[in-house]
Design an enzyme around this catalytic site. Structure first.
Site, PDB file in Angstrom:
ATOM      1  N   ASP A   1     -71.417 -21.425   1.453  1.00 17.77           N
ATOM      2  CA  ASP A   1     -70.976 -22.063   0.213  1.00 17.77           C
ATOM      3  C   ASP A   1     -71.340 -21.218  -0.998  1.00 17.77           C
ATOM      4  OD1 ASP A   1     -70.048 -24.248   1.638  1.00 17.77           O
ATOM      5  OD2 ASP A   1     -71.911 -25.381   1.398  1.00 17.77           O
TER       6      ASP A   1
ATOM      7  N   TYR B   1     -80.647 -20.139   9.761  1.00 17.81           N
ATOM      8  CA  TYR B   1     -80.799 -20.144   8.314  1.00 17.81           C
ATOM      9  C   TYR B   1     -82.273 -20.331   7.945  1.00 17.81           C
ATOM     10  CZ  TYR B   1     -75.763 -20.754   7.389  1.00 17.81           C
ATOM     11  OH  TYR B   1     -74.403 -20.586   7.291  1.00 17.81           O
TER      12      TYR B   1
END
Length: 284
Positions: free
Chosen positions: A62, A123
């Site tokens: 994003d 992540y």
């Protein structure tokens, strides 16, 4: 997005990193600066091509999210690859802005698909709960949380979340897309020297906003606003809970994407495309 390369083309793997601050995410958008758009434009210019060669990425990040271990692939004509391969990495570096860098460019093995062949994505989300705020030199990659965090409580909550589940409660819904994922790791550690807390989140795949929503639920546990059982209760409900806060993107970095041995790449890509259901779930 085929796993079979067209005759006359070669599939090329790109390993890359970027600072997401000034990008509107990975996917190209008209009138906005994106990582995909930046790389495709540079590739077209460097190879002196009249067309754009589309990239396929392991994980579409994003706006504002960073990457250290992103992976993509692109199919190039044989003659373009043969002419430019020896100097392509250096020439791409000279063409792109310094906030995105390709670390390696190489011909991909047979069956490789950057998205569907991946076994997992890892992540890291970095947080500081220090009363004085975040070190100015790392502020673009670390979220400041203005309440002290209890990592014992956060790890207790995280332990209830791993495994294969329907993560609909933590995902932005997309029509026709499954929200079933296998969360392999979710854990929190504090670096004693810097005080920075790092959350590791690893799964076979992620749906939109999933990592940042998971982190948001953990923060509410860590600062005492919710019990350690709450994130799992939200998960079990399978609907978006307005109490789950999606944290800001700048603390999030895609650290690594893992792939199987070369001979298993094609099979993994087929498996990843299968529509997933939970054990015991009805088909309709």
């Amino acid at each position: 997005m085929s796993d079979v390369v067209e005759p006359g083309f070669v599939r090329v793997r790109l390993d890359l990193a970027y600072d997401g601050k000034d990008f509107s995410g990975w996917a190209k958008q008209t009138g906005r600066r994106t990582v995909q758009g930046e790389i495709e434009d540079a590739l077209r210019t460097v190879t002196r091509s009249s067309r754009t060669y589309d990239l396929t990425v392991a994980g579409r990040t994003d706006a504002g999210v960073h990457a250290r271990g992103q992976v993509a692939h692109v199919d190039l004509p044989d003659e373009v690859w043969a002419e430019h391969a020896p100097k392509l990495l250096r020439r791409m570096a000279g063409r792109m802005a310094p906030d995105v860098r390709i670390r390696r460019i190489e011909e991909a093995p047979a069956g490789f698909n950057a998205r569907f062949s991946a076994l997992w994505r890892r992540y890291a989300y970095r947080i500081s709960d220090g009363p004085g705020g975040v070190d100015p030199l790392v502020r673009g990659h670390v979220l400041w949380h203005d309440r002290e965090l209890d990592l014992v409580a956060m790890n207790a909550a995280a332990a209830r979340m791993t495994g294969e589940h329907d993560f609909a409660a933590y995902c932005k819904k997309r029509e026709g897309a499954t929200t079933i994922r296998t969360l392999q790791k979710l854990s929190w550690v504090r670096d004693e020297a810097s005080g920075i807390i790092t959350g590791t989140v690893q799964a076979d795949a992620f749906c939109h906003n999933m990592v940042r929503a998971l982190v948001g639920s953990m923060l509410f546990v860590g600062d005492g606003r919710r019990p350690s059982t709450w994130p799992a209760e939200v998960l079990a409900a399978r609907v978006r809970d307005p109490g789950v806060h999606v944290v800001r993107p700048h603390g999030l970095t895609l650290e690594e994407v893992a792939y199987p041995a070369d001979e298993l790449l094609a099979a993994r890509a087929v498996e990843a495309r299968n529509v997933r259901t939970l054990p015991g779930a009805g088909c309709c």
